[in-house]
Design a protein around this motif. Structure first.
Motif, PDB file in Angstrom:
ATOM      1  N   VAL A  55      28.476 -15.441  46.955  1.00  0.00           N
ATOM      2  CA  VAL A  55      29.822 -15.734  47.447  1.00  0.00           C
ATOM      3  C   VAL A  55      30.126 -17.187  47.098  1.00  0.00           C
ATOM      4  O   VAL A  55      29.500 -18.113  47.614  1.00  0.00           O
ATOM      5  CB  VAL A  55      29.922 -15.496  48.969  1.00  0.00           C
ATOM      6  N   LEU A  56      31.076 -17.373  46.196  1.00  0.00           N
ATOM      7  CA  LEU A  56      31.388 -18.699  45.655  1.00  0.00           C
ATOM      8  C   LEU A  56      32.849 -19.007  45.981  1.00  0.00           C
ATOM      9  O   LEU A  56      33.761 -18.516  45.322  1.00  0.00           O
ATOM     10  CB  LEU A  56      31.153 -18.715  44.140  1.00  0.00           C
ATOM     11  N   LEU A  57      33.056 -19.791  47.010  1.00  0.00           N
ATOM     12  CA  LEU A  57      34.401 -20.026  47.546  1.00  0.00           C
ATOM     13  C   LEU A  57      35.013 -21.305  46.990  1.00  0.00           C
ATOM     14  O   LEU A  57      34.332 -22.324  46.830  1.00  0.00           O
ATOM     15  CB  LEU A  57      34.348 -20.098  49.074  1.00  0.00           C
ATOM     16  N   GLY A  58      36.307 -21.237  46.685  1.00  0.00           N
ATOM     17  CA  GLY A  58      37.061 -22.415  46.273  1.00  0.00           C
ATOM     18  C   GLY A  58      36.894 -22.796  44.821  1.00  0.00           C
ATOM     19  O   GLY A  58      37.333 -23.878  44.418  1.00  0.00           O
ATOM     20  N   VAL A  59      36.282 -21.926  43.999  1.00  0.00           N
ATOM     21  CA  VAL A  59      36.119 -22.256  42.571  1.00  0.00           C
ATOM     22  C   VAL A  59      37.500 -22.277  41.916  1.00  0.00           C
ATOM     23  O   VAL A  59      38.242 -21.293  41.990  1.00  0.00           O
ATOM     24  CB  VAL A  59      35.213 -21.231  41.867  1.00  0.00           C
ATOM     25  N   PRO A  60      37.892 -23.381  41.288  1.00  0.00           N
ATOM     26  CA  PRO A  60      39.251 -23.491  40.741  1.00  0.00           C
ATOM     27  C   PRO A  60      39.534 -22.448  39.661  1.00  0.00           C
ATOM     28  O   PRO A  60      38.650 -22.097  38.869  1.00  0.00           O
ATOM     29  CB  PRO A  60      39.286 -24.910  40.152  1.00  0.00           C
ATOM     30  N   GLN A  61      40.755 -21.977  39.652  1.00  0.00           N
ATOM     31  CA  GLN A  61      41.174 -21.043  38.613  1.00  0.00           C
ATOM     32  C   GLN A  61      41.016 -21.683  37.242  1.00  0.00           C
ATOM     33  O   GLN A  61      41.340 -22.860  37.056  1.00  0.00           O
ATOM     34  CB  GLN A  61      42.631 -20.639  38.839  1.00  0.00           C
ATOM     35  N   GLY A  62      40.516 -20.928  36.285  1.00  0.00           N
ATOM     36  CA  GLY A  62      40.311 -21.433  34.939  1.00  0.00           C
ATOM     37  C   GLY A  62      38.899 -21.916  34.677  1.00  0.00           C
ATOM     38  O   GLY A  62      38.508 -22.104  33.516  1.00  0.00           O
ATOM     39  N   THR A  63      38.100 -22.120  35.747  1.00  0.00           N
ATOM     40  CA  THR A  63      36.709 -22.530  35.568  1.00  0.00           C
ATOM     41  C   THR A  63      35.954 -21.477  34.771  1.00  0.00           C
ATOM     42  O   THR A  63      36.119 -20.280  35.002  1.00  0.00           O
ATOM     43  CB  THR A  63      36.021 -22.717  36.945  1.00  0.00           C
TER      44      THR A  63
ATOM     45  N   SER B   8      31.428 -24.366  34.043  1.00  0.00           N
ATOM     46  CA  SER B   8      32.041 -25.566  33.461  1.00  0.00           C
ATOM     47  C   SER B   8      33.407 -25.751  34.099  1.00  0.00           C
ATOM     48  O   SER B   8      34.232 -24.834  34.070  1.00  0.00           O
ATOM     49  CB  SER B   8      32.209 -25.413  31.939  1.00  0.00           C
ATOM     50  N   SER B   9      33.634 -26.910  34.675  1.00  0.00           N
ATOM     51  CA  SER B   9      34.936 -27.185  35.274  1.00  0.00           C
ATOM     52  C   SER B   9      35.979 -27.370  34.181  1.00  0.00           C
ATOM     53  O   SER B   9      35.664 -27.747  33.042  1.00  0.00           O
ATOM     54  CB  SER B   9      34.874 -28.429  36.162  1.00  0.00           C
ATOM     55  N   VAL B  10      37.232 -27.094  34.521  1.00  0.00           N
ATOM     56  CA  VAL B  10      38.332 -27.182  33.562  1.00  0.00           C
ATOM     57  C   VAL B  10      39.446 -28.039  34.155  1.00  0.00           C
ATOM     58  O   VAL B  10      39.822 -27.861  35.326  1.00  0.00           O
ATOM     59  CB  VAL B  10      38.880 -25.779  33.214  1.00  0.00           C
ATOM     60  N   ASN B  11      39.972 -28.977  33.359  1.00  0.00           N
ATOM     61  CA  ASN B  11      41.105 -29.776  33.814  1.00  0.00           C
ATOM     62  C   ASN B  11      42.337 -28.888  34.015  1.00  0.00           C
ATOM     63  O   ASN B  11      42.451 -27.819  33.410  1.00  0.00           O
ATOM     64  CB  ASN B  11      41.445 -30.857  32.787  1.00  0.00           C
ATOM     65  N   SER B  12      43.240 -29.328  34.846  1.00  0.00           N
ATOM     66  CA  SER B  12      44.494 -28.604  35.028  1.00  0.00           C
ATOM     67  C   SER B  12      45.276 -28.597  33.725  1.00  0.00           C
ATOM     68  O   SER B  12      45.118 -29.484  32.895  1.00  0.00           O
ATOM     69  CB  SER B  12      45.334 -29.263  36.129  1.00  0.00           C
ATOM     70  N   PRO B  13      46.139 -27.584  33.517  1.00  0.00           N
ATOM     71  CA  PRO B  13      46.927 -27.517  32.274  1.00  0.00           C
ATOM     72  C   PRO B  13      47.713 -28.789  31.997  1.00  0.00           C
ATOM     73  O   PRO B  13      47.892 -29.171  30.837  1.00  0.00           O
ATOM     74  CB  PRO B  13      47.854 -26.325  32.520  1.00  0.00           C
ATOM     75  N   SER B  14      48.155 -29.457  33.059  1.00  0.00           N
ATOM     76  CA  SER B  14      48.931 -30.693  32.858  1.00  0.00           C
ATOM     77  C   SER B  14      48.087 -31.810  32.269  1.00  0.00           C
ATOM     78  O   SER B  14      48.595 -32.765  31.690  1.00  0.00           O
ATOM     79  CB  SER B  14      49.516 -31.157  34.200  1.00  0.00           C
ATOM     80  N   CYS B  15      46.729 -31.682  32.418  1.00  0.00           N
ATOM     81  CA  CYS B  15      45.814 -32.693  31.874  1.00  0.00           C
ATOM     82  C   CYS B  15      45.165 -32.219  30.577  1.00  0.00           C
ATOM     83  O   CYS B  15      44.191 -32.804  30.112  1.00  0.00           O
ATOM     84  CB  CYS B  15      44.726 -33.026  32.886  1.00  0.00           C
ATOM     85  N   GLY B  16      45.696 -31.126  30.039  1.00  0.00           N
ATOM     86  CA  GLY B  16      45.178 -30.645  28.761  1.00  0.00           C
ATOM     87  C   GLY B  16      44.277 -29.439  28.862  1.00  0.00           C
ATOM     88  O   GLY B  16      43.954 -28.819  27.859  1.00  0.00           O
TER      89      GLY B  16
END
Length: 387
Positions: free
Chosen positions: A25-33, A64-72
């Motif tokens: 159970v992995l909570l709060g993982v940002p979308q796009g990771t 791997s974490s991913v920057n938000s679309p606004s940051c590329g």
């Protein structure tokens, strides 16, 4: 979890796996990771809360974490860790946005885990199924790697990172310390001078992979020139030294270490894993005397290499390994030694079959003199195959 097409299976089997398999159970993982387990990875969707139906045993979780679309939307370096899961296990982690990492401390909270277990059925729509289509591959790559060995090899921090976490050797906390360092306000006269001006770095304590140390000197202290020459041609002394210091009670654990290094490289993108894999392979393949004494170790080595080399595209060796002709020359020595006097008959036959398999797969001729630049290609007549 996006693009998580799992193998079609009987509903009763799926229900049993849901009940008996482990759950992350992995909570709060940002979308796009980008997140994966073992040999499969996905891009996390908005509803993702973990992975279900995980078979018991050793697994490699990586992300791997991913920057938000606004940051590329750039993808960060990969982080991974080995986990051992039991039937019906529930392991809970929360995403730490500051560290861009998973925090597993919640798994130590029995009340929280019990609460998750009681509501697991409600979580089901948010859990991606374990990718059973790659389970056979994962098992073949890690069948010699135990939980204990994985724990002993991975960093004390518990994280295997694609990029090393380094800090300056000199902290320079005081103005006086900084003033004594070379000034950088004048142009460098040479590349060497420029490199010397850079601060010397070291890996942060606790983040180092804990591989076996391979001795620089491959011969015993006080060795004669003749003994030094012999130990340079046959690396058995160095191999026995590594086994004695690291795997004395279980020599076959060296194959598990070979698998650990390969997984770190292949899945975790850790170049240090590739370098250690090469070093261990050189040590094993160029130890003629050990090959006569340690039949089981070398039968296991052939099986491990068979599966490892099957996971890498043939052009990988052309682009990387064959720049120094590492793999072909190393295996050429192995096949030469394995056909020598005093080698067990079973090992000799297994090595011959493995040699034929690689010749067919990569079209390398291990009986020819290899040049310094590229593998020798066997030109087979049309319609002729090597069995």
């Amino acid at each position: 979890m996006a693009n998580s097409n799992s193998v079609d299976m009987d509903p009763d089997v799926a229900l049993r796996l849901f009940k008996e398999g482990a759950t992350l159970v992995l909570l709060g993982v940002p979308q796009g990771t980008e997140l994966g387990i073992d040999c499969k990875s996905w891009q996390v969707g908005p509803r993702f809360k973990g992975v279900k139906m995980i078979p018991p045993g050793l697994h490699f979780l990586h992300y791997s974490s991913v920057n938000s679309p606004s940051c590329g939307g750039e993808i960060g370096p990969k982080t991974g860790l080995f986990l051992t899961l039991k039937p019906k296990d529930i392991m809970l982690a929360n995403w730490d946005p500051k560290e861009e990492d998973l925090d597993f401390s919640a798994s130590q909270n029995e009340e929280e885990v019990s609460r998750i277990r009681a509501t697991l059925q409600d979580l089901d729509p948010h859990l991606g199924p374990y990718p059973y289509e790659v389970m056979r591959k994962w098992v073949s790559l890690t069948d010699r790697l135990s939980e204990e060995l994985a724990n002993n090899l991975q960093p004390l921090s518990g994280r295997i990172c694609a990029f090393s976490d380094v800090i300056p050797e000199l902290q320079l906390r005081h103005t006086k310390d900084r003033a004594e360092q070379p000034r950088n306000d004048t142009a460098c006269q040479s590349m060497k001078e420029g490199l010397n001006r850079l601060p010397r770095m070291k890996q942060r304590e606790g983040t180092e992979l804990r591989f076996s140390v391979i001795p620089e000197k491959k011969y015993p202290a006080g060795a004669t020139p003749a003994e030094i020459t012999q130990c340079s041609l046959d690396l058995s002394y160095a191999l026995e030294t590594v086994l004695e210091k690291n795997h004395e009670l279980q020599p076959l654990n060296l194959l598990g270490e070979l698998q650990f290094a390969f997984v770190c490289f292949l899945i975790g993108n850790v170049y240090e894993g590739f370098e250690h894999w090469k070093s261990l392979l050189t040590l094993l393949c160029r130890s003629e005397e050990a090959m006569r004494k340690r039949k089981e170790l070398y039968l296991g080595l052939i099986a491990v290499l068979y599966h490892q080399l099957g996971e890498i595209p043939p052009d990988f060796f052309v682009d990387i390994v064959s720049q120094s002709n590492f793999l072909t020359s190393t295996l050429q020595d192995f096949f030469q030694f394995s056909s020598g006097a005093g080698i067990d008959g079973t090992l000799r036959k297994r090595a011959e079959k493995f040699k034929a398999h690689l010749t067919k797969k990569f079209r390398w001729d291990f009986d020819a003199d290899l040049d310094d630049c590229a593998p020798v290609v066997v030109e087979l007549p049309e319609g002729v195959t090597v069995d």
